[in-house]
Design a protein around this motif. Sequence first.
Motif, mmCIF file in Angstrom:
data_model
loop_
_atom_site.group_PDB
_atom_site.id
_atom_site.type_symbol
_atom_site.label_atom_id
_atom_site.label_comp_id
_atom_site.label_asym_id
_atom_site.label_seq_id
_atom_site.Cartn_x
_atom_site.Cartn_y
_atom_site.Cartn_z
ATOM 1 N N LEU A 26 -2.100 4.393 -5.525
ATOM 2 C CA LEU A 26 -0.846 4.892 -4.955
ATOM 3 C C LEU A 26 0.314 3.943 -5.230
ATOM 4 C CD1 LEU A 26 -2.205 6.387 -1.606
ATOM 5 C CD2 LEU A 26 -1.546 7.609 -3.677
ATOM 6 N N SER A 27 0.099 3.004 -6.154
ATOM 7 C CA SER A 27 1.192 2.085 -6.488
ATOM 8 C C SER A 27 2.388 2.870 -7.002
ATOM 9 C CB SER A 27 0.747 1.089 -7.567
ATOM 10 O OG SER A 27 -0.253 0.229 -7.062
ATOM 11 N N GLY A 28 3.577 2.599 -6.426
ATOM 12 C CA GLY A 28 4.776 3.323 -6.858
ATOM 13 C C GLY A 28 4.804 4.758 -6.392
ATOM 14 N N ASN A 29 4.032 5.070 -5.356
ATOM 15 C CA ASN A 29 4.005 6.450 -4.852
ATOM 16 C C ASN A 29 5.415 7.001 -4.669
ATOM 17 O OD1 ASN A 29 4.284 8.073 -2.061
ATOM 18 N ND2 ASN A 29 2.456 8.715 -3.214
ATOM 19 N N PRO A 30 5.731 8.145 -5.279
ATOM 20 C CA PRO A 30 7.124 8.614 -5.286
ATOM 21 C C PRO A 30 7.721 8.886 -3.905
ATOM 22 C CG PRO A 30 5.626 10.271 -6.221
ATOM 23 C CD PRO A 30 4.860 9.002 -6.095
ATOM 24 N N VAL A 31 6.898 9.351 -2.963
ATOM 25 C CA VAL A 31 7.422 9.628 -1.616
ATOM 26 C C VAL A 31 7.772 8.318 -0.915
ATOM 27 C CG1 VAL A 31 6.944 10.725 0.599
ATOM 28 C CG2 VAL A 31 6.026 11.732 -1.501
ATOM 29 N N ALA A 32 6.894 7.327 -1.053
ATOM 30 C CA ALA A 32 7.172 6.019 -0.446
ATOM 31 C C ALA A 32 8.385 5.370 -1.119
ATOM 32 C CB ALA A 32 5.943 5.128 -0.561
ATOM 33 N N VAL A 33 8.430 5.448 -2.433
ATOM 34 C CA VAL A 33 9.547 4.851 -3.163
ATOM 35 C C VAL A 33 10.868 5.531 -2.807
ATOM 36 C CG1 VAL A 33 10.532 4.518 -5.476
ATOM 37 C CG2 VAL A 33 8.132 3.963 -5.057
ATOM 38 N N ALA A 34 10.816 6.816 -2.532
ATOM 39 C CA ALA A 34 12.048 7.535 -2.136
ATOM 40 C C ALA A 34 12.627 6.947 -0.857
ATOM 41 C CB ALA A 34 11.746 9.019 -1.944
ATOM 42 N N ALA A 35 11.737 6.615 0.095
ATOM 43 C CA ALA A 35 12.214 5.993 1.346
ATOM 44 C C ALA A 35 12.818 4.619 1.056
ATOM 45 C CB ALA A 35 11.054 5.858 2.326
ATOM 46 N N GLY A 36 12.152 3.875 0.189
ATOM 47 C CA GLY A 36 12.638 2.535 -0.134
ATOM 48 C C GLY A 36 13.959 2.556 -0.874
ATOM 49 N N LEU A 37 14.066 3.456 -1.839
ATOM 50 C CA LEU A 37 15.310 3.559 -2.618
ATOM 51 C C LEU A 37 16.486 3.955 -1.741
ATOM 52 C CD1 LEU A 37 14.741 5.352 -6.056
ATOM 53 C CD2 LEU A 37 15.789 3.113 -5.643
ATOM 54 N N ALA A 38 16.245 4.931 -0.875
ATOM 55 C CA ALA A 38 17.323 5.367 0.033
ATOM 56 C C ALA A 38 17.763 4.199 0.908
ATOM 57 C CB ALA A 38 16.840 6.535 0.889
ATOM 58 N N THR A 39 16.804 3.428 1.372
ATOM 59 C CA THR A 39 17.110 2.267 2.230
ATOM 60 C C THR A 39 17.889 1.211 1.453
ATOM 61 O OG1 THR A 39 15.137 2.657 3.573
ATOM 62 C CG2 THR A 39 16.084 0.443 3.653
ATOM 63 N N LEU A 40 17.402 0.885 0.257
ATOM 64 C CA LEU A 40 18.063 -0.170 -0.524
ATOM 65 C C LEU A 40 19.482 0.223 -0.917
ATOM 66 C CD1 LEU A 40 15.218 -1.498 -2.852
ATOM 67 C CD2 LEU A 40 16.314 -2.689 -0.939
ATOM 68 N N ARG A 41 19.693 1.516 -1.137
ATOM 69 C CA ARG A 41 21.050 1.953 -1.504
ATOM 70 C C ARG A 41 21.982 1.849 -0.296
ATOM 71 N NH1 ARG A 41 18.485 6.754 -5.184
ATOM 72 N NH2 ARG A 41 18.459 5.587 -7.154
ATOM 73 N N LEU A 42 21.450 2.133 0.884
ATOM 74 C CA LEU A 42 22.288 2.092 2.092
ATOM 75 C C LEU A 42 22.611 0.660 2.509
ATOM 76 C CD1 LEU A 42 20.579 5.027 4.003
ATOM 77 C CD2 LEU A 42 23.018 4.928 3.403
ATOM 78 N N VAL A 43 21.715 -0.276 2.282
ATOM 79 C CA VAL A 43 22.007 -1.661 2.697
ATOM 80 C C VAL A 43 22.982 -2.346 1.740
ATOM 81 C CG1 VAL A 43 19.779 -1.902 3.866
ATOM 82 C CG2 VAL A 43 20.051 -2.774 1.533
ATOM 83 N N GLN A 44 23.271 -1.697 0.627
ATOM 84 C CA GLN A 44 24.242 -2.273 -0.331
ATOM 85 C C GLN A 44 25.684 -1.959 0.059
ATOM 86 O OE1 GLN A 44 22.955 -4.382 -2.546
ATOM 87 N NE2 GLN A 44 20.970 -3.699 -1.737
ATOM 88 N N GLN A 45 25.834 -1.168 1.136
ATOM 89 C CA GLN A 45 27.197 -0.788 1.540
ATOM 90 C C GLN A 45 27.992 -2.048 1.901
ATOM 91 O OE1 GLN A 45 26.202 1.849 4.729
ATOM 92 N NE2 GLN A 45 26.236 3.699 3.471
ATOM 93 N N PRO A 46 29.274 -2.105 1.555
ATOM 94 C CA PRO A 46 30.089 -3.296 1.868
ATOM 95 C C PRO A 46 30.022 -3.635 3.355
ATOM 96 C CG PRO A 46 31.314 -1.767 0.460
ATOM 97 C CD PRO A 46 30.047 -1.050 0.887
#
Length: 426
Positions: A299-319
């Motif tokens: 399950l390495s790189g599982n797309p559903v798990a990665v989707a949660a991570g990507l959404a989180t990482l994009r939101l924490v980049q907010q100024p």
Amino acid sequence: MSNRNEQLFERAQRHIPGGVNSPVRAFRSVGGAPRFFVEGRGPRVTDADGRSYLDYVGSWGPLILGHAHPEVVRAVQETAARGLSFGAPTEIEVDMADLLCELLPSLDMVRLVSSGTEATMSAIRLARGYTGRDALIKFEGCYHGHSDSLLVKAGSGMLTFGNPDSGGVPADLAQHTLVLAYNDVAQLEAAFAEHGERIAAVIVEPVVGNMNLVAPTAEFLKAMRDLCTRNGSVLIFDEVMTGFRVGPQCAQGHYGITPDLTTLGKVIGGGMPVGAFGGKREIMEKIAPLGPVYQAGTLSGNPVAVAAGLATLRLVQQPGFYADLTRKTKALCDGLTAAAARHGVAFSAQSVGGMFGLYFRAACPTSYAEVMTCDKDAFNRFFHAMLDAGHYFAPSAFEAGFVSAAHTDADIAATVAAAEAVFKAW
Ligand code: KE4
């Protein structure tokens, strides 16, 4: 009449060892029955008895945005609707790898796994395969997950190699791990002087969160970097907890030290099972299928798990995200410290970014030995009094705590006010 939490805990213990799927959740360090949570929303969790708490654990760090952030939940739902797992490459994994390597200059390449343990276990095997050496240095009080080479306690002598710190760990494996004192530069230098050519890697929590919070001295991290460079050893920053928790470029950006390998987890999964290890291309190219160091995962790189991570990482980049999180976390520490002082309670607290440590001792500890002088009973008393008041801290005196972006200034003030009442009645 036992309540729902106690009934669930009793039932859970029939078929799950200790009634939990990870030991610290069992409340053995603080006593009493753990709370079974049924819902999380923003900064709050609700237990099986319908009681609501301000949550300062956040699933041990991943929930930096708070619980059930709508954009994270939506990303999971939309991805899951297209299939849960393929065991084949997907574009979203490439997006995650590209983003991590963009955010962390020390990452040329990265491999996704499903937990922090997998990340550190793989990074150590990679460092050993890359250097052809077996010896590993870790530090007392640091936790890097439960792979065998890391469940090791200090040997009898100052610089003697380690002994197993868990049942089931072979002594002849533990003997390759040297356990030193965190923040002790002289001991680290002596270890390299004696064993330098044997040392494959040093693995360190660049801010410790697993003996409570202990911050590094600048000298300690710099000495570690220089010694690894001079001896051809791999410096591994275990940023599973500090990664995107203490700042936008993790602890390595916060302190300006570039590791050779970095391990990540928690925040990069946003609450779903994602871990990662990455670093210099010349090292990472030793990993299968490119090189001789094997590592794999269904399950390495599982797309559903990665989707949660990507959404989180994009939101924490907010100024301003980290400035605001850091401000609120510091306000919690300062408020608790002032409240304790007003009532003569021996207490201290500190924070780094969005993680914090609370100590029932007059000054913040700088070493494992100093952490051991904290009043554990006092912490347990504080923990339960705050839990009863609706504020959920880590159920152990030896864990860091976490604030999320969803905690408001009013939430922080409410927690400080509740603590003031506890200290007043101390
Ligand atoms: P996991 O295998 O639990 O995802 O990650 C292991 C790990 C590795 N490195 C660091 C610095 C960590 O803090 C952790 C896990 N942290 C603990 C909290 N102290 C997780 C909570 C638990 O064990 O249930």
